[in-house]
Design an enzyme around this catalytic site. Structure first.
Site, PDB file in Angstrom:
ATOM      1  N   GLU A  62      -4.277   2.104  -4.791  1.00 35.96           N
ATOM      2  CA  GLU A  62      -2.821   2.052  -4.616  1.00 35.96           C
ATOM      3  C   GLU A  62      -2.378   0.750  -3.954  1.00 35.96           C
ATOM      4  O   GLU A  62      -1.269   0.658  -3.420  1.00 35.96           O
ATOM      5  CB  GLU A  62      -2.339   3.246  -3.785  1.00 35.96           C
ATOM      6  CG  GLU A  62      -2.776   3.260  -2.335  1.00 35.96           C
ATOM      7  CD  GLU A  62      -4.150   3.885  -2.104  1.00 35.96           C
ATOM      8  OE1 GLU A  62      -4.407   4.329  -0.979  1.00 35.96           O
ATOM      9  OE2 GLU A  62      -4.970   3.914  -3.048  1.00 35.96           O
ATOM     10  N   ASP A 117       0.861  -1.180   0.000  1.00 31.64           N
ATOM     11  CA  ASP A 117       0.000   0.000   0.000  1.00 31.64           C
ATOM     12  C   ASP A 117       0.900   1.234   0.000  1.00 31.64           C
ATOM     13  O   ASP A 117       1.761   1.370   0.867  1.00 31.64           O
ATOM     14  CB  ASP A 117      -0.908  -0.002   1.230  1.00 31.64           C
ATOM     15  CG  ASP A 117      -1.960   1.090   1.155  1.00 31.64           C
ATOM     16  OD1 ASP A 117      -1.614   2.246   1.448  1.00 31.64           O
ATOM     17  OD2 ASP A 117      -3.116   0.801   0.813  1.00 31.64           O
ATOM     18  N   ASP A 128      -1.115   8.906 -11.254  1.00 30.24           N
ATOM     19  CA  ASP A 128      -1.017   7.759 -12.170  1.00 30.24           C
ATOM     20  C   ASP A 128       0.433   7.437 -12.497  1.00 30.24           C
ATOM     21  O   ASP A 128       0.822   6.267 -12.574  1.00 30.24           O
ATOM     22  CB  ASP A 128      -1.785   8.059 -13.456  1.00 30.24           C
ATOM     23  CG  ASP A 128      -3.295   8.003 -13.272  1.00 30.24           C
ATOM     24  OD1 ASP A 128      -3.749   7.547 -12.203  1.00 30.24           O
ATOM     25  OD2 ASP A 128      -4.016   8.407 -14.202  1.00 30.24           O
ATOM     26  N   HIS A 183      -4.287  13.894 -10.299  1.00 33.12           N
ATOM     27  CA  HIS A 183      -4.389  12.464 -10.603  1.00 33.12           C
ATOM     28  C   HIS A 183      -3.436  12.031 -11.714  1.00 33.12           C
ATOM     29  O   HIS A 183      -3.012  10.869 -11.749  1.00 33.12           O
ATOM     30  CB  HIS A 183      -5.828  12.118 -10.984  1.00 33.12           C
ATOM     31  CG  HIS A 183      -6.768  12.130  -9.816  1.00 33.12           C
ATOM     32  ND1 HIS A 183      -6.959  11.045  -9.000  1.00 33.12           N
ATOM     33  CD2 HIS A 183      -7.563  13.125  -9.308  1.00 33.12           C
ATOM     34  CE1 HIS A 183      -7.828  11.337  -8.047  1.00 33.12           C
ATOM     35  NE2 HIS A 183      -8.207  12.600  -8.214  1.00 33.12           N
ATOM     36  N   ASN A 240      -2.485  12.612  -4.803  1.00 32.38           N
ATOM     37  CA  ASN A 240      -3.533  12.940  -5.776  1.00 32.38           C
ATOM     38  C   ASN A 240      -4.133  14.321  -5.519  1.00 32.38           C
ATOM     39  O   ASN A 240      -4.374  15.095  -6.454  1.00 32.38           O
ATOM     40  CB  ASN A 240      -4.645  11.884  -5.729  1.00 32.38           C
ATOM     41  CG  ASN A 240      -4.366  10.689  -6.624  1.00 32.38           C
ATOM     42  OD1 ASN A 240      -3.602  10.779  -7.583  1.00 32.38           O
ATOM     43  ND2 ASN A 240      -4.968   9.564  -6.302  1.00 32.38           N
TER      44      ASN A 240
END
Length: 295
Positions: free
Chosen positions: A216, A173, A190, A186, A181
């Protein structure tokens, strides 16, 4: 029927064969070519006369010739046409064909040849592979998606149960990914996910599998690996992520938590292993993040 009419019939059949787009041929029972059409000739860049009287062993690689011969022999033993998929290399390019092979008999019913009608299905097969890849892989990171990675996990677990082999999983994680983000957008988030997946996979062995199970969160499947070996690998990955300097984040440090679970008598199913790794992951988060914990 006079000779001229017979010749006309032959010419008609020849024209149909040459303009059908199919690869058409015939061989005697020993495998010598009796006939090939123009498409067969063009496909292998050989004049028609180069085939007549020769066998596949004289024209192709040993592997290809053996493949063709096996299918021919199956057709000779059959009373009806058989369908086989065949693969052959032409000018360094692998082509795939759906071939219909059938016994050819004379008017007395005596078998004397094997016929072949084949269609090039290379593009169709490639499209099938692409569609399967899309179905199996996460579109962003290109690692396995949740459905596929869990299917693969079940295969590993069956082997572990049957042969009492080691098997471990790593659950990842990314720390504070929502903050990335929210602050950087975003698109940057990404890029972080893609880079993270690449860095993890660079540390995995060939038999290992890696997938994104949501957001994630990622998972690595480690066959023939006990918990202590998994711990050493997880630490290497943790350090590699912590050392990653991702310029768009302008100094924000990227870290990850990793939970480890090992196949055992108490943890034999994937839901049990996942729950155990998730528990270890929760401990890692609770103890300050950027760390590894083993269940």
């Amino acid at each position: 029927m006079d000779k001229a009419h017979w010749q006309q019939q032959i010419d008609i059949l020849q024209a149909i064969a040459d303009h059908s787009g199919a690869v058409i041929g015939a061989k005697d029972l020993a495998g010598h070519y009796l006939y090939v059409n123009q498409q067969y000739s063009r496909l292998f860049s050989r004049p028609v006369q180069d085939f007549i009287g020769k066998t596949d062993a004289e024209l192709f690689s040993a592997e290809t010739a053996q493949q063709f011969r096996r299918a021919d022999q199956l057709a000779q033993q059959s009373t009806v046409a058989i369908s086989v998929e065949e693969r052959v290399e032409v000018d360094g390019v692998a082509l795939e064909f759906l071939s219909l092979k059938f016994p050819i008999r004379d008017q007395q019913g005596q078998l004397f040849a094997t016929g072949l009608v084949a269609a090039d299905i290379s593009k169709l097969k490639e499209l099938q592979r692409q569609l399967q890849s899309l179905a199996d892989h996460d579109p962003l990171t290109q690692c396995y998606n949740r459905r596929r990675i869990l299917e693969i996990a079940e295969v590993h677990l069956k082997k572990a149960r049957r042969y009492q082999q080691d098997f471990s999983i790593l659950l990842f994680d990314l720390d504070h990914f929502k903050h990335i983000n929210d602050v950087y957008g975003h698109a940057i988030g990404d890029q972080v996910l893609v880079g993270f997946a690449e860095r993890v996979q660079s540390e995995l062995r060939k038999p290992d599998d890696f997938g994104r199970i949501g957001g994630e969160e990622f998972i690595a499947l480690l066959p023939d690996t006990n918990a202590h070996s998994a711990l050493a690998l997880a630490e290497r990955i943790r350090l590699k992520i912590a050392d990653w300097q991702f310029a768009p984040l302008r100094g924000t440090r990227l870290t990850t938590c990793i939970g480890i679970a090992e196949f055992s008598l108490q943890l034999q199913r994937m839901d049990e292993l996942s729950a155990a790794a998730d528990h270890a992951l929760y401990q890692a988060k609770a103890q300050g993040r950027n760390c590894v914990r083993m269940y």
